[in-house]
Design an enzyme around this catalytic site. Structure first.
Site, PDB file in Angstrom:
ATOM      1  N   GLU A   1      -4.195 -15.148   6.638  1.00 37.44           N
ATOM      2  CA  GLU A   1      -5.299 -15.515   5.979  1.00 37.44           C
ATOM      3  C   GLU A   1      -4.989 -16.011   4.489  1.00 37.44           C
ATOM      4  O   GLU A   1      -5.534 -17.055   4.284  1.00 37.44           O
ATOM      5  CB  GLU A   1      -6.113 -14.204   5.776  1.00 37.44           C
TER       6      GLU A   1
ATOM      7  N   ARG B   1       3.282  -2.379  15.758  1.00 42.10           N
ATOM      8  CA  ARG B   1       2.587  -1.678  16.789  1.00 42.10           C
ATOM      9  C   ARG B   1       3.183  -2.076  17.817  1.00 42.10           C
ATOM     10  O   ARG B   1       2.705  -1.138  19.065  1.00 42.10           O
ATOM     11  CB  ARG B   1       0.925  -1.639  16.328  1.00 42.10           C
TER      12      ARG B   1
END
Length: 176
Positions: free
Chosen positions: A96, A59
């Site tokens: 994560e 992005r």
């Protein structure tokens, strides 16, 4: 200053329960709003001296390329591992659940060049920190780290400031 929040869709419980995903595709799909978004960054950095915009896969490419174009700067991609065809520097960072790596061409930046590093969102700051390490390994200097969204509760922007980098975001989501 342009406020992107009304144009960002929140998707609850994606990609897992408890996560409020901030979806910028709704922001990008409206041509007028997309122009306002790019213009907000262009106005923020119009009078700042720097040489290149470093956009983080993927992005950051959507934002970085038109910003670089409008400000007459070079655009340098930081890619996920294995996507660049020439000699690279690489940096690992924690996710994560595991880790990942990003790369930059070893000859993309020259020592002393000044760069703006941009991505769509600052969460824990792992990807942004890895990109900044690649920039500094190249000998370039970071003038600012920018994003559409900051999630300060996750500590990424604080982490970047502690590392000596200034951070700019058009909006924040705290506690929600």
């Amino acid at each position: 200053m342009f406020d992107p929040k009304p144009f960002i869709r929140t998707v609850p419980d994606w990609p897992k329960a408890g996560v409020q995903f901030r979806d910028i595709t709704t922001l990008l799909s409206d041509p007028k709003v997309f122009r306002q978004l790019i213009d907000a960054f262009v106005h923020q950095y119009f009078d700042v001296e720097f040489d290149a915009v470093v956009g983080i896969d993927a992005r950051g490419f959507i934002l970085g390329a038109p910003i670089a174009y409008e400000l007459n700067k070079a655009f340098i991609p930081v890619r996920k591992k294995g996507k660049l065809p020439f000699d690279t520097y690489e940096e690992s960072y924690e996710l994560e659940y595991g880790s990942a790596e990003v790369q930059i061409h070893a000859d993309a930046l020259a020592p002393g060049q000044k760069v703006l590093v941009i991505d769509d969102l600052i969460a824990t700051g792992g990807t942004l920190e890895a990109a900044c390490k690649l920039v500094t390994r190249s000998g370039a200097q970071i003038v600012d780290c920018a994003a559409i969204i900051d999630l300060p509760d996750l500590g990424g922007s604080r982490r970047m400031r502690e590392l000596g980098h200034s951070v700019f975001a058009l909006c924040e989501y705290e506690g929600d």
